[in-house]
Design a protein around this motif. Structure first.
Motif, PDB file in Angstrom:
ATOM      1  N   ASP A  22     -20.564  -1.458  -7.273  1.00 33.11           N
ATOM      2  CA  ASP A  22     -20.129  -1.641  -5.887  1.00 33.11           C
ATOM      3  C   ASP A  22     -18.667  -2.067  -5.767  1.00 33.11           C
ATOM      4  N   GLY A  23     -17.906  -1.972  -6.848  1.00 37.57           N
ATOM      5  CA  GLY A  23     -16.524  -2.423  -6.816  1.00 37.57           C
ATOM      6  C   GLY A  23     -15.665  -1.647  -5.833  1.00 37.57           C
ATOM      7  N   TYR A  24     -14.666  -2.319  -5.267  1.00 35.94           N
ATOM      8  CA  TYR A  24     -13.749  -1.641  -4.343  1.00 35.94           C
ATOM      9  C   TYR A  24     -12.369  -2.273  -4.413  1.00 35.94           C
ATOM     10  N   VAL A  25     -11.424  -1.601  -3.794  1.00 29.86           N
ATOM     11  CA  VAL A  25     -10.035  -2.045  -3.739  1.00 29.86           C
ATOM     12  C   VAL A  25      -9.745  -2.582  -2.353  1.00 29.86           C
ATOM     13  N   LEU A  26      -9.027  -3.686  -2.299  1.00 28.00           N
ATOM     14  CA  LEU A  26      -8.562  -4.247  -1.036  1.00 28.00           C
ATOM     15  C   LEU A  26      -7.048  -4.120  -1.004  1.00 28.00           C
ATOM     16  N   VAL A  73       0.822  -1.213   0.000  1.00 27.32           N
ATOM     17  CA  VAL A  73       0.000   0.000   0.000  1.00 27.32           C
ATOM     18  C   VAL A  73       0.856   1.263   0.000  1.00 27.32           C
ATOM     19  N   ALA A  74       1.911   1.284   0.812  1.00 30.10           N
ATOM     20  CA  ALA A  74       2.802   2.445   0.935  1.00 30.10           C
ATOM     21  C   ALA A  74       1.997   3.711   1.214  1.00 30.10           C
ATOM     22  N   HIS A  75       2.115   4.724   0.355  1.00 34.55           N
ATOM     23  CA  HIS A  75       1.402   5.991   0.559  1.00 34.55           C
ATOM     24  C   HIS A  75      -0.057   5.925   0.122  1.00 34.55           C
ATOM     25  N   GLY A  76      -0.435   4.852  -0.540  1.00 32.64           N
ATOM     26  CA  GLY A  76      -1.830   4.659  -0.910  1.00 32.64           C
ATOM     27  C   GLY A  76      -2.230   5.221  -2.260  1.00 32.64           C
ATOM     28  N   GLY A  77      -1.301   5.854  -2.990  1.00 33.53           N
ATOM     29  CA  GLY A  77      -1.657   6.504  -4.236  1.00 33.53           C
ATOM     30  C   GLY A  77      -2.220   5.580  -5.296  1.00 33.53           C
ATOM     31  N   SER A  78      -1.588   4.419  -5.481  1.00 38.85           N
ATOM     32  CA  SER A  78      -2.076   3.519  -6.528  1.00 38.85           C
ATOM     33  C   SER A  78      -3.409   2.890  -6.137  1.00 38.85           C
ATOM     34  N   ALA A  79      -3.575   2.530  -4.864  1.00 40.82           N
ATOM     35  CA  ALA A  79      -4.850   1.965  -4.417  1.00 40.82           C
ATOM     36  C   ALA A  79      -5.975   2.978  -4.599  1.00 40.82           C
ATOM     37  N   LEU A  80      -5.697   4.242  -4.284  1.00 37.20           N
ATOM     38  CA  LEU A  80      -6.709   5.278  -4.451  1.00 37.20           C
ATOM     39  C   LEU A  80      -6.968   5.573  -5.925  1.00 37.20           C
ATOM     40  N   TYR A  81      -5.948   5.422  -6.749  1.00 41.22           N
ATOM     41  CA  TYR A  81      -6.128   5.556  -8.197  1.00 41.22           C
ATOM     42  C   TYR A  81      -7.100   4.494  -8.710  1.00 41.22           C
ATOM     43  N   TYR A  82      -6.863   3.241  -8.328  1.00 42.92           N
ATOM     44  CA  TYR A  82      -7.782   2.176  -8.754  1.00 42.92           C
ATOM     45  C   TYR A  82      -9.185   2.422  -8.205  1.00 42.92           C
ATOM     46  N   ALA A  83      -9.257   2.892  -6.962  1.00 45.46           N
ATOM     47  CA  ALA A  83     -10.566   3.176  -6.357  1.00 45.46           C
ATOM     48  C   ALA A  83     -11.304   4.259  -7.133  1.00 45.46           C
ATOM     49  N   SER A  84     -10.573   5.270  -7.584  1.00 48.70           N
ATOM     50  CA  SER A  84     -11.222   6.351  -8.324  1.00 48.70           C
ATOM     51  C   SER A  84     -11.734   5.862  -9.671  1.00 48.70           C
ATOM     52  N   LEU A  85     -11.029   4.936 -10.289  1.00 49.60           N
ATOM     53  CA  LEU A  85     -11.506   4.368 -11.550  1.00 49.60           C
ATOM     54  C   LEU A  85     -12.770   3.539 -11.322  1.00 49.60           C
ATOM     55  N   LEU A  86     -12.805   2.799 -10.221  1.00 53.17           N
ATOM     56  CA  LEU A  86     -14.018   2.053  -9.890  1.00 53.17           C
ATOM     57  C   LEU A  86     -15.179   2.993  -9.592  1.00 53.17           C
ATOM     58  N   GLU A 102      -7.333   7.400   4.752  1.00 51.84           N
ATOM     59  CA  GLU A 102      -8.708   7.299   5.249  1.00 51.84           C
ATOM     60  C   GLU A 102      -9.484   8.608   5.133  1.00 51.84           C
ATOM     61  N   ARG A 103      -8.777   9.736   5.045  1.00 48.66           N
ATOM     62  CA  ARG A 103      -9.464  11.014   4.886  1.00 48.66           C
ATOM     63  C   ARG A 103      -9.691  11.358   3.417  1.00 48.66           C
ATOM     64  N   HIS A 104      -9.162  10.553   2.533  1.00 45.25           N
ATOM     65  CA  HIS A 104      -9.262  10.825   1.097  1.00 45.25           C
ATOM     66  C   HIS A 104     -10.672  10.513   0.599  1.00 45.25           C
ATOM     67  N   PRO A 105     -11.221  11.309  -0.326  1.00 47.45           N
ATOM     68  CA  PRO A 105     -12.591  11.055  -0.799  1.00 47.45           C
ATOM     69  C   PRO A 105     -12.775   9.706  -1.470  1.00 47.45           C
ATOM     70  N   MET A 106     -11.708   9.125  -2.024  1.00 40.05           N
ATOM     71  CA  MET A 106     -11.847   7.821  -2.675  1.00 40.05           C
ATOM     72  C   MET A 106     -11.684   6.649  -1.714  1.00 40.05           C
ATOM     73  N   SER A 107     -11.431   6.937  -0.434  1.00 34.49           N
ATOM     74  CA  SER A 107     -11.291   5.849   0.537  1.00 34.49           C
ATOM     75  C   SER A 107     -12.597   5.085   0.719  1.00 34.49           C
ATOM     76  N   LYS A 108     -13.712   5.664   0.278  1.00 29.48           N
ATOM     77  CA  LYS A 108     -14.991   4.954   0.372  1.00 29.48           C
ATOM     78  C   LYS A 108     -14.992   3.677  -0.457  1.00 29.48           C
ATOM     79  N   ARG A 109     -14.075   3.576  -1.411  1.00 32.44           N
ATOM     80  CA  ARG A 109     -13.960   2.353  -2.210  1.00 32.44           C
ATOM     81  C   ARG A 109     -12.665   1.598  -1.910  1.00 32.44           C
TER      82      ARG A 109
END
Length: 245
Positions: free
Chosen positions: A97-101, A78-91, A116-123
């Motif tokens: 209902d898709g999400y990133v784990l 996960v590191a800084h979370g940028g790539s996970a949040l990128y995938y989440a934003s695409l979903l 966790e404060r990022h708007p895309m953390s919902k996914r």
């Protein structure tokens, strides 16, 4: 052939040309080697978070996510979370209902706070623990249950042993016609002076060596060479694995 089909055929011909052009391939390897000296991958952010990936690979992932329409994307590391949040934003753009784990052995407090404060953390859901520990794999399996289209990205510890264990543990989660993407296979191709002395991986002991062993033992996946031919600049040569059965 209509205009859309004609353009698609032109693109395929372009990729064929890149694949056959040895000079372009060589120049790309040189460029990749030299930008690595400057930690090029550290220069980019996605919606405010460091992504620590090549933009070219992120475009490739966007194309895969659009084509696959996954209801679950699993990312180890996960590191800084940028790539996970990128995938989440695409979903988020896809809807549904898709999400990133995201799975990481150490999600540092300051990174978790920002993620966790990022708007895309919902996914995005996070699991802290070794990606290859049985209890972690079991938690991941619970998320996979009932999902129709699952995409997996491996980007944690880069030793041969660890990546091979991840491949063996996570490959069953990947659904047919989806992908298992293994980052940092380029470590096998880097010169000795670019091998980090403070890391346990290097030539002969890295994600690419693990991928090749894995493919010798598993017939569900094949390397998608065309993605790398198209990108030219990628951290994942031989790392885009298509699930064919």
């Amino acid at each position: 052939m209509n205009e859309i089909e004609r353009f698609a055929a032109e693109v395929e011909a372009n990729i064929d040309g890149l694949h056959e052009d040895r000079d372009v391939q060589a120049l790309s390897r040189i460029w990749l080697r030299e930008i690595t000296r400057h930690k090029y991958a550290y220069n980019f952010r996605w919606m405010g978070r460091p992504i620590i990936q090549f933009p070219q690979d992120m475009i490739a992932m966007q194309e895969l996510i659009w084509n696959i329409q996954p209801d679950l994307i699993i990312e180890t590391g996960v590191a800084h979370g940028g790539s996970a949040l990128y995938y989440a934003s695409l979903l988020e753009l896809l809807g549904g209902d898709g999400y990133v784990l995201g799975v990481d052995i150490d999600i540092r407090a300051h990174n978790r706070t920002e993620i966790e404060r990022h708007p895309m953390s919902k996914r995005l859901r996070l699991i802290q623990g070794s990606s290859i520990a049985p209890e972690t794999v079991q938690q991941v399996a619970e998320h996979v249950r009932g999902k129709q289209r699952v995409l997996v990205v491996l980007d944690s510890n880069h030793t041969h042993e660890h990546v091979l264990a991840e491949l063996q543990a996570y490959s069953p989660f990947v659904t047919r016609d989806s992908y298992l993407v293994v980052y940092d296979t380029l470590l096998e191709d880097m010169p000795d002076d670019l091998q980090a002395s403070d890391r346990p991986w290097g030539r002969g002991n890295n994600p690419k060596t693990a991928v090749h062993q894995f493919l010798g033992e598993n017939d569900r996946f094949e390397i998608d060479k065309r993605i790398v031919s198209k990108l030219l600049i990628t951290v994942a040569p031989d790392g885009y694995l298509r699930c064919v059965r």
